[in-house]
Design a protein around this motif. Structure first.
Motif, PDB file in Angstrom:
ATOM      1  N   LEU A 100       6.028   5.720   8.998  1.00  0.00           N
ATOM      2  CA  LEU A 100       4.881   4.887   9.385  1.00  0.00           C
ATOM      3  C   LEU A 100       3.816   4.884   8.299  1.00  0.00           C
ATOM      4  CD1 LEU A 100       3.159   4.528  12.773  1.00  0.00           C
ATOM      5  CD2 LEU A 100       1.761   5.226  10.831  1.00  0.00           C
ATOM      6  N   LYS A 101       3.520   6.068   7.767  1.00  0.00           N
ATOM      7  CA  LYS A 101       2.488   6.162   6.739  1.00  0.00           C
ATOM      8  C   LYS A 101       2.860   5.330   5.522  1.00  0.00           C
ATOM      9  CE  LYS A 101       2.269   9.970   4.355  1.00  0.00           C
ATOM     10  NZ  LYS A 101       2.035  11.366   3.932  1.00  0.00           N
ATOM     11  N   ALA A 102       4.119   5.425   5.085  1.00  0.00           N
ATOM     12  CA  ALA A 102       4.550   4.662   3.907  1.00  0.00           C
ATOM     13  C   ALA A 102       4.456   3.169   4.153  1.00  0.00           C
ATOM     14  CB  ALA A 102       5.980   5.061   3.538  1.00  0.00           C
ATOM     15  N   GLU A 103       4.848   2.713   5.365  1.00  0.00           N
ATOM     16  CA  GLU A 103       4.792   1.284   5.672  1.00  0.00           C
ATOM     17  C   GLU A 103       3.364   0.781   5.751  1.00  0.00           C
ATOM     18  OE1 GLU A 103       8.539   0.710   5.162  1.00  0.00           O
ATOM     19  OE2 GLU A 103       7.268  -0.926   5.851  1.00  0.00           O
ATOM     20  N   ARG A 104       2.490   1.551   6.390  1.00  0.00           N
ATOM     21  CA  ARG A 104       1.100   1.114   6.523  1.00  0.00           C
ATOM     22  C   ARG A 104       0.398   1.082   5.161  1.00  0.00           C
ATOM     23  NH1 ARG A 104       3.193   0.278  10.674  1.00  0.00           N
ATOM     24  NH2 ARG A 104       2.347   0.519  12.780  1.00  0.00           N
ATOM     25  N   LYS A 105       0.670   2.060   4.312  1.00  0.00           N
ATOM     26  CA  LYS A 105       0.001   2.098   3.008  1.00  0.00           C
ATOM     27  C   LYS A 105       0.363   0.885   2.153  1.00  0.00           C
ATOM     28  CE  LYS A 105      -0.061   6.121   0.839  1.00  0.00           C
ATOM     29  NZ  LYS A 105       0.368   7.456   0.375  1.00  0.00           N
ATOM     30  N   LYS A 106       1.571   0.355   2.369  1.00  0.00           N
ATOM     31  CA  LYS A 106       1.979  -0.841   1.622  1.00  0.00           C
ATOM     32  C   LYS A 106       1.096  -2.044   1.944  1.00  0.00           C
ATOM     33  CE  LYS A 106       6.888   0.412   1.293  1.00  0.00           C
ATOM     34  NZ  LYS A 106       8.255   0.082   1.780  1.00  0.00           N
ATOM     35  N   MET A 107       0.401  -1.992   3.092  1.00  0.00           N
ATOM     36  CA  MET A 107      -0.444  -3.108   3.519  1.00  0.00           C
ATOM     37  C   MET A 107      -1.869  -3.007   2.975  1.00  0.00           C
ATOM     38  SD  MET A 107       0.853  -2.999   7.487  1.00  0.00           S
ATOM     39  CE  MET A 107      -0.291  -4.260   8.056  1.00  0.00           C
ATOM     40  N   LEU A 108      -2.214  -1.843   2.399  1.00  0.00           N
ATOM     41  CA  LEU A 108      -3.582  -1.645   1.925  1.00  0.00           C
ATOM     42  C   LEU A 108      -3.814  -2.298   0.571  1.00  0.00           C
ATOM     43  CD1 LEU A 108      -4.062   2.133   2.808  1.00  0.00           C
ATOM     44  CD2 LEU A 108      -5.272   0.222   3.860  1.00  0.00           C
ATOM     45  N   PRO A 109      -5.033  -2.820   0.319  1.00  0.00           N
ATOM     46  CA  PRO A 109      -5.369  -3.269  -1.037  1.00  0.00           C
ATOM     47  C   PRO A 109      -5.419  -2.067  -1.975  1.00  0.00           C
ATOM     48  CG  PRO A 109      -7.301  -3.299   0.369  1.00  0.00           C
ATOM     49  CD  PRO A 109      -6.158  -2.974   1.261  1.00  0.00           C
ATOM     50  N   VAL A 110      -5.206  -2.314  -3.250  1.00  0.00           N
ATOM     51  CA  VAL A 110      -5.202  -1.223  -4.231  1.00  0.00           C
ATOM     52  C   VAL A 110      -6.079  -1.590  -5.419  1.00  0.00           C
ATOM     53  CG1 VAL A 110      -2.900  -0.386  -3.619  1.00  0.00           C
ATOM     54  CG2 VAL A 110      -3.138  -2.148  -5.389  1.00  0.00           C
ATOM     55  N   ILE A 111      -6.547  -0.550  -6.108  1.00  0.00           N
ATOM     56  CA  ILE A 111      -7.179  -0.743  -7.403  1.00  0.00           C
ATOM     57  C   ILE A 111      -6.323  -0.057  -8.460  1.00  0.00           C
ATOM     58  CG2 ILE A 111      -9.547  -0.993  -6.567  1.00  0.00           C
ATOM     59  CD1 ILE A 111     -10.015   1.957  -7.213  1.00  0.00           C
ATOM     60  N   THR A 112      -6.483  -0.475  -9.694  1.00  0.00           N
ATOM     61  CA  THR A 112      -5.808   0.177 -10.823  1.00  0.00           C
ATOM     62  C   THR A 112      -6.895   0.811 -11.680  1.00  0.00           C
ATOM     63  OG1 THR A 112      -5.861  -1.907 -12.064  1.00  0.00           O
ATOM     64  CG2 THR A 112      -3.873  -1.432 -10.778  1.00  0.00           C
ATOM     65  N   PRO A 113      -7.330   2.036 -11.348  1.00  0.00           N
ATOM     66  CA  PRO A 113      -8.494   2.634 -12.017  1.00  0.00           C
ATOM     67  C   PRO A 113      -8.311   2.830 -13.510  1.00  0.00           C
ATOM     68  CG  PRO A 113      -7.891   3.855 -10.038  1.00  0.00           C
ATOM     69  CD  PRO A 113      -6.771   2.913 -10.317  1.00  0.00           C
ATOM     70  N   HIS A 114      -7.059   2.976 -13.952  1.00  0.00           N
ATOM     71  CA  HIS A 114      -6.823   3.313 -15.353  1.00  0.00           C
ATOM     72  C   HIS A 114      -6.908   2.124 -16.302  1.00  0.00           C
ATOM     73  CE1 HIS A 114      -4.323   6.974 -13.844  1.00  0.00           C
ATOM     74  NE2 HIS A 114      -5.607   7.228 -13.869  1.00  0.00           N
ATOM     75  N   ALA A 115      -6.823   0.900 -15.782  1.00  0.00           N
ATOM     76  CA  ALA A 115      -6.697  -0.225 -16.718  1.00  0.00           C
ATOM     77  C   ALA A 115      -6.911  -1.566 -16.038  1.00  0.00           C
ATOM     78  CB  ALA A 115      -5.299  -0.202 -17.360  1.00  0.00           C
ATOM     79  N   THR A 116      -7.163  -2.562 -16.878  1.00  0.00           N
ATOM     80  CA  THR A 116      -6.973  -3.965 -16.523  1.00  0.00           C
ATOM     81  C   THR A 116      -5.757  -4.440 -17.306  1.00  0.00           C
ATOM     82  OG1 THR A 116      -8.491  -4.624 -18.279  1.00  0.00           O
ATOM     83  CG2 THR A 116      -9.404  -4.429 -16.062  1.00  0.00           C
ATOM     84  N   PHE A 117      -5.305  -5.675 -17.018  1.00  0.00           N
ATOM     85  CA  PHE A 117      -4.032  -6.093 -17.588  1.00  0.00           C
ATOM     86  C   PHE A 117      -4.096  -7.514 -18.127  1.00  0.00           C
ATOM     87  CE2 PHE A 117      -1.738  -2.406 -16.199  1.00  0.00           C
ATOM     88  CZ  PHE A 117      -2.508  -1.957 -15.133  1.00  0.00           C
ATOM     89  N   LYS A 118      -3.680  -7.629 -19.357  1.00  0.00           N
ATOM     90  CA  LYS A 118      -3.587  -8.945 -19.984  1.00  0.00           C
ATOM     91  C   LYS A 118      -2.600  -9.804 -19.188  1.00  0.00           C
ATOM     92  CE  LYS A 118      -1.251  -9.217 -23.789  1.00  0.00           C
ATOM     93  NZ  LYS A 118      -0.862  -9.061 -25.206  1.00  0.00           N
ATOM     94  N   ASN A 119      -2.958 -11.061 -18.981  1.00  0.00           N
ATOM     95  CA  ASN A 119      -2.154 -12.022 -18.213  1.00  0.00           C
ATOM     96  C   ASN A 119      -2.107 -11.704 -16.725  1.00  0.00           C
ATOM     97  OD1 ASN A 119      -1.460 -13.473 -20.559  1.00  0.00           O
ATOM     98  ND2 ASN A 119       0.218 -12.043 -20.974  1.00  0.00           N
ATOM     99  N   GLY A 120      -2.884 -10.694 -16.288  1.00  0.00           N
ATOM    100  CA  GLY A 120      -2.960 -10.415 -14.872  1.00  0.00           C
ATOM    101  C   GLY A 120      -1.709  -9.805 -14.272  1.00  0.00           C
ATOM    102  N   ARG A 121      -0.809  -9.279 -15.093  1.00  0.00           N
ATOM    103  CA  ARG A 121       0.425  -8.666 -14.605  1.00  0.00           C
ATOM    104  C   ARG A 121       0.338  -7.160 -14.754  1.00  0.00           C
ATOM    105  NH1 ARG A 121       3.575 -11.365 -11.486  1.00  0.00           N
ATOM    106  NH2 ARG A 121       5.438 -10.339 -12.256  1.00  0.00           N
ATOM    107  N   ARG A 122       0.647  -6.407 -13.702  1.00  0.00           N
ATOM    108  CA  ARG A 122       0.501  -4.960 -13.730  1.00  0.00           C
ATOM    109  C   ARG A 122       1.674  -4.333 -14.470  1.00  0.00           C
ATOM    110  NH1 ARG A 122       1.680  -0.927  -9.980  1.00  0.00           N
ATOM    111  NH2 ARG A 122       2.244  -2.439  -8.382  1.00  0.00           N
TER     112      ARG A 122
END
Length: 778
Positions: A58-80
């Motif tokens: 349940l925890k793994a499934e619910r966490k997939k629904m949460l928004p995320v940030i990428t604290p370490h970087a931004t990404f050229k072309n918007g692709r992670r």
């Protein structure tokens, strides 16, 4: 440099996080709801009510629904992707599997935030961990070295020491999970932190630096990388990822193995209308689902070289939905997957089903199962004879069930035929004998002259299954002769009902639909002719009909507020992909018939008034849940439709109870709740906006809003009158009803009033705060 934000961990599309997007996420009702579900499940696990394995799932499934940030970087072309990363100068530090993360923070971090460079600290979604975001203390420090440095500063060794790459995500949590936030420092501009081994502190062991393209060091290249993830990587300020997600939902979900090429080709064919037919842009934004780069290039090139037509309707709708979601996010109220999507995706059939339904669906392909699960009830209930069930309003009902299947051309509407044929087999066998007797009588009468004595019509001609094109007099006659049995028919098209309308401009077919549902109804005709039918009868008429969605909406367009729609059970079939594999049916054989036989015999044996206490209690519960959602959505149309929809659901529950030998089980409750939600979803989706417009005399502002959503879930935990008014207006409602809505919510215990005092203490401002109220209704 800032950091990135994305809709969920599965998404690889990232945009620069702004304070507004960050606040919108942590104040989101969806985020709060997901984390509350995880916390509740953890408590259940600790009490022994849930296994550790089930909790982890349940925890793994619910966490997939949460928004995320990428604290370490931004990404050229918007692709992670690590190869496209521009480091942010921030690092993450995790301490996992601790019983009291708040206490850990108080003992080790509180008061030292500036010293340690901490800009954000929060409890993790599992509530069993602590996450710290901090600015790297040295320019060029690697991520693992930064973690070790902070660990040394805290004197700790029990932290998550796994080296995190630049593309690593961090799940966002509700504001009340946040222990410390320095928003200014979190969003401060920093020099891109290109790793340099020389700057690693001596006490930290040397590790291989993450490779970052050297060109990133050049300021002009950095500027270009930032520019690449501004709106030119989006359509009308809406990320393509959001549009793609809505398109996939509208067209049947994520592609499965065997259909990936055709689905992705169709997606590319639709996306090119909003990407200027740019193959490079499509290659950057398209999901892969396991296809190679070369396969994607070929697929996209094929799509972009096809002949242009008008923008497909699915893409129009996907853009509309994504734009609506984006507005809600910017207003601190992100769309809930269960609510927003549900306006275009019906509720999912439960995995565990009652025995009878499980059998009837056992030969049905998955795509048709929801439709068949609804469509079998009119024929099942036709086996009941003078059996009544007392509803929660103390009115006795017979199992008067009617079903209309509305789906696209070629959707497979005939899927309901064979299960119904098997259910009706015993009735048809009895009908054959009485039809034979009727034919013999007719032949005898026709063979005699006009002046000869003719034998009276035989007694006991109970013929339950009638012709779809039967005239009104014949219908009355068959009803009279049925002696309290149900008549039944299956119409291949809904307009076959027109044979019963009673004249070129009559609408008796709609009257019959309404009376078929109403207990103790009276219907008939009086004629002076000696050969004419003169009867007054109680209509007992269960039936199935199928139609396309457009034809169905057109057929009922003149009686939207007259009653037929609320009395009929509706279902649908999702649109299949172009070129999708043909659904394969199982075999309806003698073994199937033998399994079905005991259920039918149980129904036929029922007599008199049948009491099912579990169904009665469920009807009360579902009525309350419908009322809750009506209050929260502020939809009078939904409320009105829910009254009879709940009666329909109750009668289905009673049929299942009788068929199961008067034994109730939990699967029946889950199935009936789903059935009610599905029926109401169809009615709101197909007719909701039109009923709203008709009820307002054609002056509705809600023409483009097919369903309703829980307004309270669209608001933050604390909100003002202005916020509530804005949400009503966004949902197409008037502002005048806001005060009454808030009074009702307060009276029902959904919210309470809190008064905030401004800094100068010269003014009080009223806020409304949500109370812990969980509705199972979506």
């Amino acid at each position: 440099m800032s950091f990135g934000i994305s809709n969920n961990v599965k998404s690889r599309v990232v945009r620069i996080c702004t304070p507004e997007l960050f606040r919108g996420a942590i104040d989101s009702p969806l985020v709060a709801k997901i984390c509350a579900e995880i916390e509740d499940a953890l408590e259940a696990t600790r009490r022994g009510e849930m296994s550790k394995e089930d909790f982890d799932t349940l925890k793994a499934e619910r966490k997939k629904m949460l928004p995320v940030i990428t604290p370490h970087a931004t990404f050229k072309n918007g692709r992670r992707l690590n190869a496209d990363a521009t480091p942010s100068g921030l690092s993450m530090y995790d301490v996992d599997h601790i019983a009291d993360p708040r206490g850990y923070y108080k003992d080790h971090v509180e008061g030292r935030e500036k010293e340690l460079g901490v800009v954000l600290a929060h409890v993790t979604p599992s509530t069993e961990g602590l996450r710290l975001l901090f600015a790297m203390p040295c320019e060029g420090m690697t991520l693992d070295a930064a973690q070790r440095w902070l660990s040394d500063q805290l004197g700790q060794t029990n932290y998550d020491g796994a080296v995190k790459d630049l593309a690593r995500c961090s799940f966002l949590v509700p504001r009340d999970y946040i222990l410390y936030l320095d928003e200014e420092a979190l969003f401060a501009e920093r020099t891109p932190n290109v790793p340099k081994e020389a700057n690693v502190p001596k006490e930290a062991p040397k590790t291989k630096a993450i490779e970052v393209p050297k060109a990133i060091e050049a300021p002009n290249i950095i500027s270009e990388a930032c520019h690449a993830i501004t709106p030119e990587a989006s359509f009308k300020d809406v990320p393509y990822e959001n549009i793609i997600r809505e398109w996939l939902r509208l067209t049947g979900g994520e592609p499965q193995k065997g259909e990936r090429n055709t689905r992705l080709h169709r997606l590319a064919s639709h996306l090119r209308y909003i990407t200027d037919n740019d193959e490079n842009l499509l290659l950057a934004i398209m999901p892969r689902y396991g296809l190679t780069e070369e396969e994607m290039k070929g697929l996209i090139h094929s799509a972009c070289t096809a002949k242009f037509c008008s923008t497909p309707k699915e893409m129009h709708e996907a853009v509309r939905l994504a734009m609506n979601n984006e507005k809600l996010i910017m207003n601190n109220c992100p769309a809930d997957d269960n609510n927003n999507s549900s306006s275009n995706t019906p509720p999912t059939l439960p995995k565990k089903l009652p025995g009878l339904i499980k059998l009837l669906l056992s030969r049905t392909p998955d795509v048709y199962q929801a439709a068949v699960a609804h469509a079998v009830f009119p024929s099942l209930a036709a086996h009941l004879h003078k059996v009544r069930f007392r509803y929660i309003d103390n009115v006795l009902h017979e199992a008067t069930l009617m079903n209309v299947l509305m789906a696209g051309t070629g959707a497979g509407k005939d899927c309901i035929s064979e299960p119904i044929n098997r259910i009706m087999a015993d009735i048809r066998l009895r009908d054959e004998e009485n039809l034979r007797r009727e034919r013999e009588w007719k032949n005898e009468v026709n063979s005699k002259g006009a002046n000869k004595d003719k034998r009276a019509r035989p007694e006991g001609l109970v013929i339950q299954e009638i012709d779809a094109d039967m005239t009104n007099p014949a219908f009355v006659m068959r009803t009279a002769e049925a002696n309290g049995h149900f008549l039944y028919t299956k119409l291949n098209e809904i307009d076959q009902f027109d044979a019963l309308r009673g004249g070129t401009r009559g609408q008796q077919q709609f009257q019959i639909m309404c009376l078929s549902f109403d207990p103790g109804n009276r219907y008939g005709q009086t004629r002076v002719g000696t050969q004419s039918v003169t009867e007054k009868v109680t209509i007992r008429f269960n039936w199935n009909a199928a139609t396309t969605i457009l034809k169905g909406k057109r057929y009922f367009s003149r009686v939207l507020t007259d009653g037929p729609i609320s009395r009929i059970n509706f279902c649908t079939i999702p649109e299949r992909e172009i070129g999708a594999d043909m659904p394969v049916y199982g075999e309806y054989d003698a073994a199937f018939d033998e399994e079905l036989r005991p259920f039918i015999e149980n129904i036929c044996r029922a007599v008199g008034e049948v009491d099912c206490p579990e169904a009665f209690r469920l009807a009360k519960k579902l009525g309350e849940e419908c009322a809750d959602f009506a209050r929260l959505s502020q939809s009078r149309i939904y409320e009105n439709l829910s009254f009879r929809a709940n009666v329909i659901a109750y009668l289905k529950a009673c049929v299942l109870y009788v068929a199961n030998g008067r034994k109730w089980d939990k699967t029946m409750e889950d199935f009936i709740r789903w059935s009610l939600k599905y029926d109401l979803w169809c009615k709101m989706e197909f007719f909701g906006a039109d009923i709203e417009e008709a009820s307002r005399g054609g002056m509705s502002t809600e023409k483009n809003i097919p369903g309703r959503r829980n307004l309270l879930e669209l608001l933050p935990d604390e909100f003002t009158l202005t916020d509530a008014t804005r949400i009503r207006l966004a949902e197409g409602m008037d502002a005048a009803g806001t005060d009454a809505m808030l009074r009702q919510w307060k009276c029902r215990g959904y919210i309470t009033i809190v008064t905030n005092v401004t800094n100068d203490k010269s003014e009080n401002k009223t806020y409304y705060k949500k109370l812990k109220f969980k509705s199972s209704w979506k």
